[in-house]
Enzyme design. Structure first.
Site, PDB file in Angstrom:
ATOM      1  N   GLU A  51       7.508  -5.511  -7.323  1.00  0.00           N
ATOM      2  CA  GLU A  51       6.767  -4.472  -8.056  1.00  0.00           C
ATOM      3  C   GLU A  51       7.331  -3.145  -7.596  1.00  0.00           C
ATOM      4  O   GLU A  51       7.038  -2.697  -6.482  1.00  0.00           O
ATOM      5  CB  GLU A  51       5.267  -4.579  -7.741  1.00  0.00           C
ATOM      6  CG  GLU A  51       4.636  -5.869  -8.214  1.00  0.00           C
ATOM      7  CD  GLU A  51       4.755  -6.037  -9.719  1.00  0.00           C
ATOM      8  OE1 GLU A  51       4.631  -5.044 -10.448  1.00  0.00           O
ATOM      9  OE2 GLU A  51       4.991  -7.162 -10.164  1.00  0.00           O
TER      10      GLU A  51
ATOM     11  N   CYS B  84       2.377   4.311  -8.968  1.00  0.00           N
ATOM     12  CA  CYS B  84       3.587   3.709  -9.539  1.00  0.00           C
ATOM     13  C   CYS B  84       3.615   3.863 -11.046  1.00  0.00           C
ATOM     14  O   CYS B  84       4.661   4.099 -11.633  1.00  0.00           O
ATOM     15  CB  CYS B  84       3.696   2.249  -9.138  1.00  0.00           C
ATOM     16  SG  CYS B  84       2.242   1.288  -9.553  1.00  0.00           S
TER      17      CYS B  84
END
Ligand code: NAD
Length: 507
Positions: A246, A280
């Site tokens: 990720e 993110c």
């Protein structure tokens, strides 16, 4: 002033000191675990996992609910530690680091039993006459969890609960910038009655993360930057262990001509500034169609000017979590300004606060020659580019090395979904931003340099298992000898099954 620095350690150990980004006062020191200690932790975890895997889903879930009890009861402690360690706004510590972990744990405690229940199916086609397939979701064993600093509790807790509910043990290497949050998770899990050694923290730096990959784990769950992700992928490839990556993002926001501008402006300000921009799937690039550009700009400028920064009282946008990120934010801003960008709000450090505060910023006249529009900035910045139309917005949105998430704003929801489908990203929101990670039904994971694989939901949970097919023969077993007659029979059968309309009904 460095927030995280190397200091002399005993007998050659790597030792670090962490300081508050708000006051610069020391808040903790730690030794990086040695390679032998990491290997020993994995070995202990493997023993604990064997017992844990024997428990039923209900028994595992009972421990998870006790963990939720701990988080609810000790939320002030969690908020204090996270705010002390990161300088994030208190409200964001509550929403990201208390609410979201509770929501994730509750989701999997309730549903893992259903998502991972063994299934028995008849195979498709002719095989179905003679066989059954039982699919059993077996735990992988010991999962190595490597996490970043921007969501030190939630980004550890969410994969942790999934790995545990699937029957695994976890050895966790937290970010060197946020070691205290990991110690707190350790204390919460212990108080919840998680068996000894089932979850262990190995503190350390990048080398410790590399040692964990090399220590005999059965999977790596990695969240962090694309640059580190590449190294982690290579190391996992060397050891042939599965990995989910990720990674970073450069999420684009598209404001269509028919957007509700009040809602879109709020989405832009929050999407760009929440968690000090260290998110993110925070909004890093905003493309606004010409016809609504001025009206949109007026709203975001007003709203951004109204944001409060404070190291004592109520605060909307907290500190930058560490000096290394501040350097990146400042470099991107000065590069943009040198190349012709215009700052309408903020643009630099907050001169009224001693800590690492970067002012919420609105910057326009940006383009794709600027690092601000190409590299991950991770700061509280609305970088806004005027575009001719939605096609140009989409083309620019897709002109990125990254592809994590993104958002589209329009009153025409079908059009929004059409544009969303064309975005080259792991996921997209229409008329909302940055919520994908918080909706467990939505598998989360980037494309391009934003990652490999997906976490969360049924898909993510199953990623912590090996789906183990057991083929059960009901009758019939191919056998020797091969003869001319058996070959002719087989060829006749192929003609009948695949070469005729009736036969194809049975495929
Ligand atoms: P980072 O890559 O520098 O570090 C992440 C973790 O990897 C840390 O624990 C670090 O110690 C460890 N590490 C460093 N080198 C290693 C190596 N060679 N082998 C194994 N482990 C190693 O990232 P960061 O600065 O801590 O975090 C910020 C990044 O994380 C941003 O790019 C952000 O977008 C990304 N992020 C992604 C998601 C997502 O879900 N996609 C979520 C949060 C953050």
């Amino acid at each position: 002033m460095a927030i995280f620095e190397s200091i002399p350690g005993d007998s050659g150990r790597r030792r670090y000191r962490v300081q508050s980004p708000v006051t610069f006062e020391p808040i903790g020191e730690f030794d990086a675990a040695t390679k032998d200690e990491v290997v020993a932790a994995v070995e202990r975890a493997r023993k604990a996992q064997r017992e844990w895997a024997l428990l039923s889903f209900d028994e595992r879930a009972a421990v998870m609910w006790r963990l939720v009890d701990q988080i609810v009861e000790r939320q002030e402690e969690i908020i204090d530690v996270v705010v002390k360690e990161t300088g994030k706004a208190r409200s964001e510590a509550i929403s990201m680091e208390v609410f979201s972990p509770c929501a994730a744990i509750a989701y999997y405690a309730k549903r893992a039993k259903k998502f991972l229940a063994p299934t028995v199916r008849r195979p498709a086609g002719i095989m179905g006459l003679a066989k059954k397939v039982k699919l059993v979701y077996k735990p992988l064993g010991v999962v190595g969890l490597i996490t970043p600093w921007n969501g030190p509790v939630v980004l550890a807790m969410s994969p942790l609960v999934q790995a545990l509910m699937a029957g695994n043990a976890v050895v966790h290497k937290p970010s060197e910038v946020t070691p205290l949050s990991a110690l707190l998770i350790d204390s919460l899990t212990e108080a919840a009655g998680l068996p000894d050694d089932l979850y262990q923290v190995v503190q350390g730096d990048g080398q410790t993360g590399a040692d964990l990959i090399d220590a005999g784990v059965d999977k790596i769950s990695f969240t962090g930057s694309a640059a580190t992700g590449r190294k982690v992928a290579a190391a996992c490839g060397e050891r042939l262990i599965p990995v989910t990556l990720e990674l970073g993002g450069k999420d684009a926001m598209i404001v269509c001509a028919d957007a509700d501008l009040d809602v879109a402006a709020k989405g832009a300000v929050m999407g760009s500034c929440m968690n000090t921009g260290h998110y993110c799937c925070g909004t890093e690039r905003i493309y606004v169609v010409d016809s609504v550009y001025d009206a949109f700009l007026e709203k975001v400028v007003d709203q951004t000017k109204a944001l409060r920064q404070s190291d004592t009282g109520e605060c909307d946008v907290g500190a930058v979590f560490w000096d290394k990120q501040m350097d990146i934010i400042e470099r991107h801003m000065s590069d943009a300004v040198e190349k012709g960008a215009k700052v309408l709000v903020g643009g630099g450090r907050n001169p009224d606060l001693q800590g690492l505060y970067f002012q919420p910023t609105v910057v326009v006249d940006v383009d794709h020659d600027m690092a601000l529009m190409r590299e991950e900035t991770f700061g509280p910045i609305l970088a806004i580019q005027k575009v001719r139309d939605e096609d140009e917005a989409l083309a620019l949105a897709n002109d990125s090395e990254y592809g994590l998430d993104g958002n589209v704003w329009t009153k025409d929801l079908e059009k929004g979904a059409r544009i969303a489908e064309k975005m080259e990203t792991g996921g997209v929101c229409v008329n909302d931003m940055a919520v994908t990670y918080g909706i467990p039904e939505a598998p989360f994971g980037g494309v391009k340099s934003s990652g490999v694989g997906q976490v969360n939901g049924e898909v993510g949970l199953r990623g912590y298992t090996h789906p183990h097919p057991i083929i059960i023969g009901k009758k019939g077993q191919a056998s020797y000898p091969y003869t001319q007659k058996s070959e002719e029979q087989m060829q006749g059968f192929i003609r009948l099954l695949f070469g005729t309309k009736i036969g194809r009904l049975f495929t």
